[in-house]
Scaffold this motif. Structure first.
Motif: not given
Length: 84
Positions: A7-11, A59-72
């Motif tokens: 809901k907070d995603a912006k173009p 329910d999509d997992a969208i990460f703000t950084s590559e590091a966060s995505a890598t951790q998940a």
């Protein structure tokens, strides 16, 4: 992990997702994507990934950084080296 509430995603936002290859179900990678205006609904946003628009689901997992995505990724699949 820094996830982005859809809901907070912006173009224009650059985000990272764990993408499951639809042709090889056992292959998943971290890929960068861009938040864009949904091409058919001006009131929604979409992910632009691999030259394709993807509807963003709650329910999509969208990460703000590559590091966060890598951790998940490492928590779900184990600690493996891979390239973007």
């Amino acid at each position: 992990m820094d996830t982005l509430d859809p809901k907070d995603a912006k173009p224009g936002d650059e985000v990272f997702v764990i993408y499951n290859n639809p042709h090889t179900p056992t292959v998943s990678n971290i890929v960068s994507a861009e938040i864009v205006q949904h091409p058919h609904d001006p009131n929604r946003t979409a992910l632009f990934l691999h030259e394709t628009f993807h509807t963003i689901e709650d329910d999509d997992a969208i990460f703000t950084s590559e590091a966060s995505a890598t951790q998940a990724y490492n928590e779900m699949y184990g600690d493996h080296d891979f390239n973007l």
